[in-house]
Design a protein around this motif. Structure first.
Motif, PDB file in Angstrom:
ATOM      1  N   ILE A 133       2.991   0.029  10.216  1.00 38.48           N
ATOM      2  CA  ILE A 133       3.108   0.759   9.738  1.00 38.48           C
ATOM      3  C   ILE A 133       3.621   2.263   9.210  1.00 38.48           C
ATOM      4  CG2 ILE A 133       1.241   3.141   8.495  1.00 38.48           C
ATOM      5  CD1 ILE A 133      -0.850   1.273   9.457  1.00 38.48           C
ATOM      6  N   MET A 134       4.190   2.110  10.691  1.00 38.01           N
ATOM      7  CA  MET A 134       5.421   3.426  10.710  1.00 38.01           C
ATOM      8  C   MET A 134       6.557   2.973  10.058  1.00 38.01           C
ATOM      9  SD  MET A 134       5.571   6.575  12.045  1.00 38.01           S
ATOM     10  CE  MET A 134       6.435   8.129  12.000  1.00 38.01           C
ATOM     11  N   GLU A 135       6.995   2.053  10.382  1.00 39.61           N
ATOM     12  CA  GLU A 135       8.637   1.177  10.360  1.00 39.61           C
ATOM     13  C   GLU A 135       8.061   1.594   8.435  1.00 39.61           C
ATOM     14  OE1 GLU A 135       8.585  -2.224  12.098  1.00 39.61           O
ATOM     15  OE2 GLU A 135       9.196  -1.260  14.379  1.00 39.61           O
ATOM     16  N   GLY A 136       7.245   1.202   8.164  1.00 40.91           N
ATOM     17  CA  GLY A 136       7.117   0.697   6.398  1.00 40.91           C
ATOM     18  C   GLY A 136       7.293   1.819   5.526  1.00 40.91           C
ATOM     19  N   GLY A 137       7.411   3.097   6.545  1.00 36.85           N
ATOM     20  CA  GLY A 137       7.157   4.218   5.608  1.00 36.85           C
ATOM     21  C   GLY A 137       5.740   5.461   5.523  1.00 36.85           C
ATOM     22  N   GLY A 138       4.854   4.323   6.455  1.00 37.65           N
ATOM     23  CA  GLY A 138       2.819   4.988   6.131  1.00 37.65           C
ATOM     24  C   GLY A 138       3.445   6.325   6.029  1.00 37.65           C
ATOM     25  N   ALA A 139       3.339   7.215   7.582  1.00 39.52           N
ATOM     26  CA  ALA A 139       3.216   8.140   7.698  1.00 39.52           C
ATOM     27  C   ALA A 139       4.138   9.387   6.926  1.00 39.52           C
ATOM     28  CB  ALA A 139       3.622   8.592   8.884  1.00 39.52           C
ATOM     29  N   LEU A 140       5.508   8.783   6.377  1.00 41.85           N
ATOM     30  CA  LEU A 140       5.879   9.287   5.247  1.00 41.85           C
ATOM     31  C   LEU A 140       4.815   9.591   3.540  1.00 41.85           C
ATOM     32  CD1 LEU A 140       8.425  11.381   4.494  1.00 41.85           C
ATOM     33  CD2 LEU A 140       9.092   8.727   3.410  1.00 41.85           C
ATOM     34  N   ALA A 141       4.623   8.635   3.231  1.00 40.63           N
ATOM     35  CA  ALA A 141       3.668   8.580   2.133  1.00 40.63           C
ATOM     36  C   ALA A 141       2.512   9.593   1.989  1.00 40.63           C
ATOM     37  CB  ALA A 141       3.528   7.455   1.810  1.00 40.63           C
ATOM     38  N   ILE A 158       1.395  -1.243  -0.266  1.00 44.97           N
ATOM     39  CA  ILE A 158      -0.123  -0.206  -0.337  1.00 44.97           C
ATOM     40  C   ILE A 158       0.781   1.204  -0.166  1.00 44.97           C
ATOM     41  CG2 ILE A 158      -1.337   1.214   1.220  1.00 44.97           C
ATOM     42  CD1 ILE A 158      -2.615  -1.390   2.846  1.00 44.97           C
ATOM     43  N   VAL A 159       1.339   0.746   1.107  1.00 43.23           N
ATOM     44  CA  VAL A 159       3.011   2.157   0.843  1.00 43.23           C
ATOM     45  C   VAL A 159       3.401   2.588  -0.438  1.00 43.23           C
ATOM     46  CG1 VAL A 159       4.734   3.433   1.868  1.00 43.23           C
ATOM     47  CG2 VAL A 159       3.087   2.176   3.400  1.00 43.23           C
ATOM     48  N   LEU A 160       3.875   1.472  -1.129  1.00 46.05           N
ATOM     49  CA  LEU A 160       4.909   1.921  -2.023  1.00 46.05           C
ATOM     50  C   LEU A 160       3.562   1.961  -3.582  1.00 46.05           C
ATOM     51  CD1 LEU A 160       6.990   0.851  -3.926  1.00 46.05           C
ATOM     52  CD2 LEU A 160       5.837  -1.342  -4.367  1.00 46.05           C
ATOM     53  N   ALA A 161       2.313   1.355  -3.790  1.00 45.55           N
ATOM     54  CA  ALA A 161       0.944   2.034  -4.387  1.00 45.55           C
ATOM     55  C   ALA A 161       1.167   3.745  -3.980  1.00 45.55           C
ATOM     56  CB  ALA A 161       0.265   1.586  -3.989  1.00 45.55           C
ATOM     57  N   ILE A 162       1.295   3.585  -2.951  1.00 44.51           N
ATOM     58  CA  ILE A 162       0.754   5.315  -3.126  1.00 44.51           C
ATOM     59  C   ILE A 162       2.090   6.333  -3.184  1.00 44.51           C
ATOM     60  CG2 ILE A 162       0.917   7.699  -0.926  1.00 44.51           C
ATOM     61  CD1 ILE A 162      -0.502   5.417   0.501  1.00 44.51           C
ATOM     62  N   SER A 163       3.320   5.285  -2.810  1.00 47.50           N
ATOM     63  CA  SER A 163       4.596   6.753  -3.703  1.00 47.50           C
ATOM     64  C   SER A 163       4.783   6.427  -4.635  1.00 47.50           C
ATOM     65  CB  SER A 163       5.826   5.765  -2.426  1.00 47.50           C
ATOM     66  OG  SER A 163       5.597   5.824  -1.431  1.00 47.50           O
TER      67      SER A 163
END
Length: 506
Positions: free
Chosen positions: A413-421, A378-383
């Protein structure tokens, strides 16, 4: 030499509300009500004949070329607030030698069809049916013009005459589907019965597909037709078609789309619909979840079909047990695989994210989604699709659901970059209220039960972005305030009502 374009004197006649340059002020414009114009009911409307006369006047009196005459007529009417969405913007054929006014080509086609129907001459039907279908597919305005001149009863009669002739029935249903697109009000009880009977009796995949297209067009934005079809037994017909013709990609995709339309609540003319009831009927009475997920197994390399199946599954995820059943049937696995394999296809990504968001309404399913590795995807999809606001919105919404009431998921989620995305999405789409709102809700869910995440998220610049969203979008005010509050930022909280300063009026 071209004459100077001047407004004619109006004399004692009061000007028409649709006066245009060169038109006599006393020439009252026609208005007409049309079901397809429900979305523009506040706009002024004119008849096709009025537009055609204006174009012809530009040609004869102001010596314009045909294309220029059409453009000028469009500009003049639109400048006066007239809705031309259902007007054919083309030059009508010139009058014949005897002075008889000619008609638009689609009306000539309709006359040919009506003549064949009146004489019950099936041999003459194919050509006008094919022509009418092709012309109706060109634009809504042509469909509306045909609909206002009796196309529906003519096409319905052609369908009835075509019974027993496969090829002719295909042509008649194709014409009916093209005509109903954007005009569901045309369908009546006789048409519904004909479609239901055809779908029940037909084993032919191509004819079934043609009938389902008609049903889908008739039910889009039309609650009465939806309820009538469901009461007539269309749901088992649709799920049965998917199960019976599971290898026919276009049929499966269209039938899944028709099932999804049955769960819509998009008719502004009714106070409420039966969307939720229809979703439950598809699942509980027609084994809809299993049918759709089983169908997906035959199209592992067909992203269009899988995308439609995901979209339909998301509409059926209306109860906790339905979400869990999707996981138990293997639906989650195929969604995650599809997201990984089709990352380059934005339409597919958007639908899969919407489906994951929907099934994540079940708290147990949240854990299964995270364990399946969907968070990183999901994070990858946003980015990867940062320029696509709908994907950013759906991605943030999916992560928001996964974080809700799940502190352990928030860490993942945080570790996977979700907040940054999410914050990158806010920077990329400052004017997209849906993106801003979902990102704010995600930030709040991440920190509401995991205060240790406040510092890292603030370090990413969250406070300024959330404050900007709050200032720019009124709809973001509440969620932005809540996010800032839970982040530990200073925020003014309003007391909407304290219960003091007087009682309720009796």
């Amino acid at each position: 030499m071209r004459r100077e374009r001047v407004r004619r004197p109006s004399g004692a006649v009061p000007p028409s509300p649709f006066v245009r340059r060169g038109r006599p002020a006393g020439a009252q414009q026609d208005t007409e009500a049309d079901p397809a114009r429900a979305g523009t009911m506040g706009s002024k409307q004119i008849a096709q004949e009025t537009f055609d006369e204006a174009v012809q006047e530009n040609i004869t009196e102001f010596e314009m070329e045909p294309e220029e005459a059409v453009r000028e007529a469009v500009l003049q009417f639109e400048s006066q607030g007239v809705d031309l969405s259902n007007i054919v913007k083309a030059v009508r054929p010139p009058a014949s030698e005897n002075g008889q006014r000619q008609k638009h080509q689609i009306l000539l086609t309709l006359e040919s069809l009506a003549g064949a129907v009146a004489e019950r001459d099936a041999a003459r039907l194919p050509q006008p049916l094919a022509a009418l279908a092709a012309q109706c597919r060109e634009q809504l305005a042509l469909r509306c013009l045909a609909g206002r001149h009796g196309a529906y009863p003519a096409v319905l009669s052609a369908c009835q005459l075509a019974a027993g002739d496969r090829q002719l029935l295909l042509q008649a249903l194709a014409a009916l589907a093209a005509l109903l697109d954007g005009q569901p009000d045309l369908l009546d009880a006789a048409g519904r019965e004909l479609l239901l009977r055809s779908l029940r009796e037909q084993q032919d995949a191509e004819v079934t597909l043609a009938g389902i297209r008609c049903v889908r067009h008739a039910c889009l934005k039309h609650e009465h037709n939806r309820q009538a079809f469901v009461q007539g037994g269309v749901l088992p017909v649709l799920t049965g078609a998917i199960a019976r013709h599971g290898s026919a990609a276009e049929l499966v995709r269209t039938a899944a789309s028709a099932l999804r339309v049955m769960t819509f609540d998009d008719d502004i003319r009714v106070p409420f619909g039966h969307a939720h009831d229809h979703a439950k009927m598809i699942v509980l009475e027609n084994d809809g979840l299993r049918v759709l997920i089983e169908a997906a197994k035959a199209f592992t390399d067909n992203s269009a079909v899988l995308s439609e199946l995901c979209a339909t599954l998301s509409r059926l995820s209306v109860r906790n047990e339905f979400c869990q059943e999707i996981v138990d049937l293997g639906g989650l696995n195929f969604m995650v695989t599809l997201l990984a394999d089709c990352m380059e296809h934005p339409d597919v990504v958007r639908q899969v994210l919407g489906a994951i968001r929907a099934v994540a309404g079940n708290d147990d399913v949240k854990d299964a989604i995270v364990e399946a590795g969907a968070t990183e995807l999901i994070v990858l999809a946003i980015s990867h699709h940062l320029g696509q606001p709908q994907i950013c919105e759906q991605g943030c919404a999916a992560l928001c659901m996964l974080a809700l009431r799940k502190p352990e998921n928030c860490s993942v989620i945080m570790e996977g970059g979700g907040a940054l995305a999410a914050l990158q999405a806010m920077r990329a789409h400052p004017r997209e209220v849906a993106v801003q709102k979902q990102a704010c809700m995600l930030i709040r869910n991440l920190v509401s039960r995991s205060r240790e995440l406040c510092g890292p998220i603030l370090a990413l610049g969250a406070e300024g972005l959330i404050a900007e969203a709050r200032a720019a979008h009124r709809d973001c005010d509440d969620v932005a305030r809540a996010a800032l509050r839970d982040l530990g930022c200073k925020v003014e909280l309003r007391e909407l009502w304290t219960g003091q300063k007087g009682g309720l009026a009796q």
